[in-house]
Design an enzyme around this catalytic site. Structure first.
Site, PDB file in Angstrom:
ATOM      1  N   ASN A   1      -8.098   7.734   7.479  1.00 55.33           N
ATOM      2  CA  ASN A   1      -7.236   7.280   6.391  1.00 55.33           C
ATOM      3  C   ASN A   1      -5.762   7.409   6.767  1.00 55.33           C
ATOM      4  O   ASN A   1      -5.371   8.357   7.456  1.00 55.33           O
ATOM      5  CB  ASN A   1      -7.515   8.065   5.110  1.00 55.33           C
ATOM      6  CG  ASN A   1      -8.955   7.921   4.661  1.00 55.33           C
ATOM      7  OD1 ASN A   1      -9.636   6.958   5.056  1.00 55.33           O
ATOM      8  ND2 ASN A   1      -9.439   8.865   3.879  1.00 55.33           N
TER       9      ASN A   1
ATOM     10  N   ARG B   1       0.835  -1.216   0.000  1.00 53.72           N
ATOM     11  CA  ARG B   1       0.000   0.000   0.000  1.00 53.72           C
ATOM     12  C   ARG B   1       0.866   1.262   0.000  1.00 53.72           C
ATOM     13  O   ARG B   1       0.557   2.254  -0.643  1.00 53.72           O
ATOM     14  CB  ARG B   1      -0.947  -0.026   1.217  1.00 53.72           C
ATOM     15  CG  ARG B   1      -1.993  -1.124   1.124  1.00 53.72           C
ATOM     16  CD  ARG B   1      -2.736  -1.304   2.431  1.00 53.72           C
ATOM     17  NE  ARG B   1      -3.547  -0.132   2.757  1.00 53.72           N
ATOM     18  CZ  ARG B   1      -4.064   0.099   3.968  1.00 53.72           C
ATOM     19  NH1 ARG B   1      -3.828  -0.764   4.950  1.00 53.72           N
ATOM     20  NH2 ARG B   1      -4.805   1.162   4.207  1.00 53.72           N
TER      21      ARG B   1
ATOM     22  N   HIS C   1      -5.993   7.033  12.822  1.00 50.75           N
ATOM     23  CA  HIS C   1      -5.565   5.642  12.612  1.00 50.75           C
ATOM     24  C   HIS C   1      -4.123   5.551  12.160  1.00 50.75           C
ATOM     25  O   HIS C   1      -3.684   4.508  11.665  1.00 50.75           O
ATOM     26  CB  HIS C   1      -6.477   4.957  11.582  1.00 50.75           C
ATOM     27  CG  HIS C   1      -7.844   4.656  12.129  1.00 50.75           C
ATOM     28  ND1 HIS C   1      -8.876   4.212  11.332  1.00 50.75           N
ATOM     29  CD2 HIS C   1      -8.358   4.760  13.382  1.00 50.75           C
ATOM     30  CE1 HIS C   1      -9.951   4.034  12.083  1.00 50.75           C
ATOM     31  NE2 HIS C   1      -9.662   4.384  13.325  1.00 50.75           N
TER      32      HIS C   1
HETATM   33  N1  APR Z   1     -17.497   8.842  -2.692  1.00 48.88           N
HETATM   34  C1  APR Z   1     -18.029   8.877  -1.453  1.00 48.88           C
HETATM   35  N2  APR Z   1     -18.142   7.790  -0.647  1.00 48.88           N
HETATM   36  C2  APR Z   1     -17.674   6.625  -1.143  1.00 48.88           C
HETATM   37  C3  APR Z   1     -17.111   6.514  -2.438  1.00 48.88           C
HETATM   38  C4  APR Z   1     -17.033   7.687  -3.210  1.00 48.88           C
HETATM   39  N3  APR Z   1     -16.508   7.679  -4.449  1.00 48.88           N
HETATM   40  N4  APR Z   1     -16.771   5.208  -2.633  1.00 48.88           N
HETATM   41  C5  APR Z   1     -17.099   4.545  -1.500  1.00 48.88           C
HETATM   42  N5  APR Z   1     -17.664   5.383  -0.614  1.00 48.88           N
HETATM   43  C6  APR Z   1     -18.180   5.075   0.727  1.00 48.88           C
HETATM   44  C7  APR Z   1     -18.799   3.702   0.849  1.00 48.88           C
HETATM   45  O1  APR Z   1     -20.172   3.744   0.491  1.00 48.88           O
HETATM   46  C8  APR Z   1     -18.611   3.410   2.342  1.00 48.88           C
HETATM   47  O2  APR Z   1     -19.702   3.916   3.087  1.00 48.88           O
HETATM   48  O3  APR Z   1     -17.088   5.093   1.615  1.00 48.88           O
HETATM   49  C9  APR Z   1     -17.346   4.188   2.696  1.00 48.88           C
HETATM   50  C10 APR Z   1     -16.129   3.298   2.884  1.00 48.88           C
HETATM   51  O4  APR Z   1     -16.383   2.487   4.004  1.00 48.88           O
HETATM   52  P1  APR Z   1     -15.266   1.455   4.478  1.00 48.88           P
HETATM   53  O5  APR Z   1     -14.769   0.702   3.303  1.00 48.88           O
HETATM   54  O6  APR Z   1     -15.830   0.720   5.657  1.00 48.88           O
HETATM   55  O7  APR Z   1     -14.033   2.373   4.944  1.00 48.88           O
HETATM   56  P2  APR Z   1     -13.948   3.235   6.268  1.00 48.88           P
HETATM   57  O8  APR Z   1     -15.306   3.682   6.723  1.00 48.88           O
HETATM   58  O9  APR Z   1     -12.937   4.286   6.023  1.00 48.88           O
HETATM   59  O10 APR Z   1     -13.368   2.178   7.341  1.00 48.88           O
HETATM   60  C11 APR Z   1     -13.089   2.679   8.641  1.00 48.88           C
HETATM   61  O11 APR Z   1     -12.094   0.557   9.211  1.00 48.88           O
HETATM   62  O12 APR Z   1     -10.815  -1.226   8.588  1.00 48.88           O
HETATM   63  C12 APR Z   1     -10.811  -0.051   9.304  1.00 48.88           C
HETATM   64  O13 APR Z   1      -8.904   1.209   9.794  1.00 48.88           O
HETATM   65  C13 APR Z   1      -9.798   0.913   8.761  1.00 48.88           C
HETATM   66  O14 APR Z   1      -9.927   3.322   8.762  1.00 48.88           O
HETATM   67  C14 APR Z   1     -10.617   2.141   8.388  1.00 48.88           C
HETATM   68  C15 APR Z   1     -11.889   1.955   9.197  1.00 48.88           C
END
Ligand code: APR
Length: 238
Positions: free
Chosen positions: A94, A58, A111
């Site tokens: 992030n 990554r 994080h």
């Molecule tokens: N624009 C806006 N939102 C988006 C887009 C986009 N182009 N693409 C995806 N999303 C949204 C998805 O619908 C989802 O709700 O972003 C979100 C991503 O969710 P996750 O994949 O769960 O990521 P995140 O919420 O950052 O995870 C939180 O979990 O695994 C741990 O440490 C890791 O920081 C991370 C934490």
């Protein structure tokens, strides 16, 4: 007159259109890796080479991705609020550096950061642009076998929680962008804001798991929804 204080929480969704994988979308990181093996202290103890390889892959990709219009809009929002005696506190889940590269300054990486390494032995945190290995020695204490990614793993305490809670408690508005609301404590921030009488808004591709907590919401890709909201927010003050 005091300017507006806004707190923004971002998740991997804000970086998705830059080509950075999210975690829980159907083709996300946790569909390819078992988080217990690559994102827990137990996983690192069991197989440090696997964990370093996961983060090295990554980290190597970071220079090839760029901030997108949503990152840039948040940097513009920060500058615009400061110019009006306000403040933006950007709390991000992030570990990429896209907010920094877009020009944001007041960032809390709750994080951790992919571009840094930590020494288990002495606690030193150092910049790390290349690959990390369990065989690396610490540049401060010189001990081997203790270098790990400066990333908060499941079961570990996120960073800057006091600062985040203090900013939320006295904000005029709390906005969550690009996060599924799956992981605490970040997923609880909207409820904390609401309990403190702070207006809340969700900007996401689709309703998150805690969409019901927010008093306002807009759905769509971050690169269109975020710049539009920032323009409106800054124009409200003119
Ligand atoms: N624009 C806006 N939102 C988006 C887009 C986009 N182009 N693409 C995806 N999303 C949204 C998805 O619908 C989802 O709700 O972003 C979100 C991503 O969710 P996750 O994949 O769960 O990521 P995140 O919420 O950052 O995870 C939180 O979990 O695994 C741990 O440490 C890791 O920081 C991370 C934490």
């Amino acid at each position: 007159m005091r300017g507006r204080d806004i707190v923004v929480l971002t998740g991997s969704g804000i970086s998705a259109e830059s080509g950075v994988a999210t975690f829980r979308d159907k083709d996300g990181i946790w569909a390819q890796y078992d988080y217990r093996e690559v994102a827990t202290p137990e996983g690192f103890a069991a197989n440090p080479d696997l964990v370093h390889s996961f983060y090295n892959d990554r980290r190597r990709k970071l220079p090839s991705v760029d901030p997108n219009a949503a990152h840039t809009a948040l940097a513009d929002l920060e500058a615009g609020l400061v110019a009006r005696d306000g403040r933006l506190t950007l709390i991000t889940q992030n570990v990429d550096d896209l907010h920094e590269r877009a020009g944001s300054n007041n960032i809390l990486h709750m994080h951790g950061e992919l571009g840094k390494a930590a020494c288990i032995h002495c606690g030193d945190i150092s910049a790390c642009a290349g690959d990390l290995s369990i065989d690396d020695d610490c540049s401060v204490c010189r001990q081997k076998g203790g270098m790990r990614p400066y990333v908060v793993w499941f079961g570990e305490m996120p960073r800057f929680m006091d600062e985040a809670m203090a900013a939320i408690a006295c904000a005029d508005l709390f906005v969550s962008i690009g996060t599924s609301g799956s992981v605490y404590p970040a997923a609880g921030f909207a409820g904390e804001a609401r309990a403190a009488g702070v207006d809340t808004m969700e900007l996401n591709l689709e309703p998150s798991e805690n969409a019901h907590v927010f008093s306002d919401s807009r759905y769509g890709p971050a690169t269109s929804v975020v710049p539009e909201w920032v323009r409106e927010t800054l124009n409200e003050h003119d």
